[in-house]
Design a protein around this motif. Sequence first.
Motif, mmCIF file in Angstrom:
data_model
loop_
_atom_site.group_PDB
_atom_site.id
_atom_site.type_symbol
_atom_site.label_atom_id
_atom_site.label_comp_id
_atom_site.label_asym_id
_atom_site.label_seq_id
_atom_site.Cartn_x
_atom_site.Cartn_y
_atom_site.Cartn_z
ATOM 1 N N ARG A 19 0.398 -1.310 -0.124
ATOM 2 C CA ARG A 19 -0.302 0.192 0.196
ATOM 3 C C ARG A 19 0.808 1.319 -0.154
ATOM 4 N NH1 ARG A 19 -3.880 -2.848 3.773
ATOM 5 N NH2 ARG A 19 -4.421 -5.027 2.743
ATOM 6 N N ASP A 20 2.292 1.149 0.838
ATOM 7 C CA ASP A 20 2.609 2.229 0.680
ATOM 8 C C ASP A 20 2.899 2.386 -0.341
ATOM 9 O OD1 ASP A 20 2.997 3.190 3.259
ATOM 10 O OD2 ASP A 20 3.924 1.944 3.773
ATOM 11 N N ARG A 23 1.015 4.161 -2.530
ATOM 12 C CA ARG A 23 0.093 5.557 -2.136
ATOM 13 C C ARG A 23 1.888 6.549 -3.175
ATOM 14 N NH1 ARG A 23 2.904 8.222 1.890
ATOM 15 N NH2 ARG A 23 2.727 6.244 2.773
ATOM 16 N N ARG A 27 1.318 9.223 -5.788
ATOM 17 C CA ARG A 27 2.048 9.955 -6.277
ATOM 18 C C ARG A 27 2.564 10.426 -7.170
ATOM 19 N NH1 ARG A 27 3.274 10.549 0.156
ATOM 20 N NH2 ARG A 27 0.576 10.680 0.949
ATOM 21 N N LEU A 54 -5.672 1.086 1.096
ATOM 22 C CA LEU A 54 -5.451 2.527 1.192
ATOM 23 C C LEU A 54 -5.825 3.605 1.564
ATOM 24 C CD1 LEU A 54 -2.864 4.405 -0.156
ATOM 25 C CD2 LEU A 54 -3.402 4.230 -1.716
ATOM 26 N N LEU A 58 -5.554 6.664 3.505
ATOM 27 C CA LEU A 58 -5.656 8.104 3.545
ATOM 28 C C LEU A 58 -6.331 8.796 3.698
ATOM 29 C CD1 LEU A 58 -5.216 7.856 -0.864
ATOM 30 C CD2 LEU A 58 -3.652 8.327 0.414
ATOM 31 N N ILE A 106 -4.315 10.795 -5.616
ATOM 32 C CA ILE A 106 -4.618 10.978 -4.835
ATOM 33 C C ILE A 106 -4.439 12.652 -4.633
ATOM 34 C CG2 ILE A 106 -3.642 11.113 -2.338
ATOM 35 C CD1 ILE A 106 -1.955 8.647 -2.880
#
Length: 113
Positions: A19-20, A23, A27, A54, A58, A106
């Motif tokens: 999930r990181d 992300r 981004r 996620l 967030l 995001i």
Amino acid sequence: MPRDPLPSSGPPPRAATLRDALRRALRAGPATAKELSMDVGLRERDVAEHLAHLARSLEHRGEKLVVEPATCVACGFVFEDRSRLTRPGACPRCRSTRIDPPVFRIEGASSDG
């Protein structure tokens, strides 16, 4: 003769969770599930499940997962009310299976911590 220590239980620690990694990939810019799959090294069919988790995490960071809905290539139908993060199988209007997948991005705070 001394015994070797027992191996630690569980897998070795990862530098970053999936999930990181998702992300960070989002981004970098908007992406489809297929693009995220290739960036992160995850099966495309598993991306939607991880994106759902996620999205919840967030919110705690003051960010939001934005989904640009899938669209039918044949007739232009936009899947605006679809809550599932996967690509639809067919258009409800014309029954075409030529569907552009949803695009994810995001929005919000951009601190990487």
